[in-house]
Scaffold this motif. Structure first.
Motif, short mmCIF file in Angstrom:
data_model
loop_
_atom_site.label_atom_id
_atom_site.label_comp_id
_atom_site.label_asym_id
_atom_site.label_seq_id
_atom_site.Cartn_x
_atom_site.Cartn_y
_atom_site.Cartn_z
N PHE A 27 -4.45 8.17 -0.57
CA PHE A 27 -3.86 7.84 0.72
C PHE A 27 -2.63 8.69 0.96
O PHE A 27 -1.87 8.99 0.03
N THR A 28 -2.40 9.05 2.21
CA THR A 28 -1.23 9.82 2.60
C THR A 28 -0.57 9.18 3.81
O THR A 28 -1.22 8.94 4.83
N ASN B 266 12.06 9.31 1.65
CA ASN B 266 11.58 8.39 0.63
C ASN B 266 10.24 7.83 1.06
O ASN B 266 10.13 7.19 2.11
N ARG B 267 9.24 8.08 0.28
CA ARG B 267 7.92 7.53 0.52
C ARG B 267 7.24 7.27 -0.81
O ARG B 267 7.49 7.96 -1.80
N GLY B 268 6.39 6.28 -0.82
CA GLY B 268 5.71 5.95 -2.05
C GLY B 268 4.42 5.20 -1.79
O GLY B 268 4.16 4.74 -0.67
N TYR B 269 3.62 5.08 -2.85
CA TYR B 269 2.30 4.50 -2.75
C TYR B 269 2.04 3.57 -3.92
O TYR B 269 2.57 3.75 -5.02
N ALA B 270 1.22 2.58 -3.67
CA ALA B 270 0.74 1.75 -4.75
C ALA B 270 -0.11 2.59 -5.70
O ALA B 270 -0.77 3.54 -5.28
N VAL C 10 0.82 -1.20 0.00
CA VAL C 10 0.00 0.00 0.00
C VAL C 10 0.86 1.26 0.00
O VAL C 10 0.72 2.13 -0.86
N ALA C 11 1.76 1.36 0.97
CA ALA C 11 2.58 2.56 1.11
C ALA C 11 3.76 2.25 2.01
O ALA C 11 3.73 1.32 2.81
N ALA C 12 4.82 3.04 1.89
CA ALA C 12 5.99 2.89 2.75
C ALA C 12 6.69 4.22 2.90
O ALA C 12 6.62 5.08 2.01
#
Length: 123
Positions: free
Chosen positions: A68-69, A57-61, A48-50
């Motif tokens: 989503f945040t 560094n952050r990212g989302y599906a 989903v997210a990390a």
């Protein structure tokens, strides 16, 4: 080692919002990448997210991008997943996870997992 406890799941209608929390305990919370995954019966656990330990560094599906945040508050040992414009396909058990690695979207990378919290979006 880190222990994780998720909360904030529940039942919402389509288009509604929820905020999931993941409270972490352990000596080195700030050194872990934190991820969220979800799973429905009969399906593989889905990224989903990390967010990385430094928050840079952050990212989302793709399925949740723009809705989503993910945020991280190291001082409170907590990560949050704000979920907006929820859809029925978002219905799943959501898991918080941690790993002593750099940013990763692979569930196999993560060493520690919470117990999960159920999110149900009604049609």
């Amino acid at each position: 080692q880190v222990q994780l406890v998720e909360s904030g799941g529940g039942l919402v209608q389509t288009g509604g919002s929820l905020r999931l929390s993941c409270a972490a305990s352990g000596r080195t919370f700030s050194s872990y990448v934190m991820g969220w995954f979800r799973q429905t019966p009969g399906k593989e656990r889905e990224f989903v997210a990390a967010i990385n330990w430094d928050g840079l560094n952050r990212g989302y599906a793709e399925s949740v991008k723009g809705r989503f945040t993910l945020s991280r508050d190291n001082a409170k040992n907590t990560v949050y997943l704000q979920m907006n414009r929820l859809q029925p396909e978002d219905t799943a058990e959501y898991y918080c996870a941690a790993a002593t690695t750099w940013y990763s979207t692979s569930s196999g990378t993560y060493h520690y997992w919470g117990q999960g919290t159920q999110v149900t979006v009604s049609s």
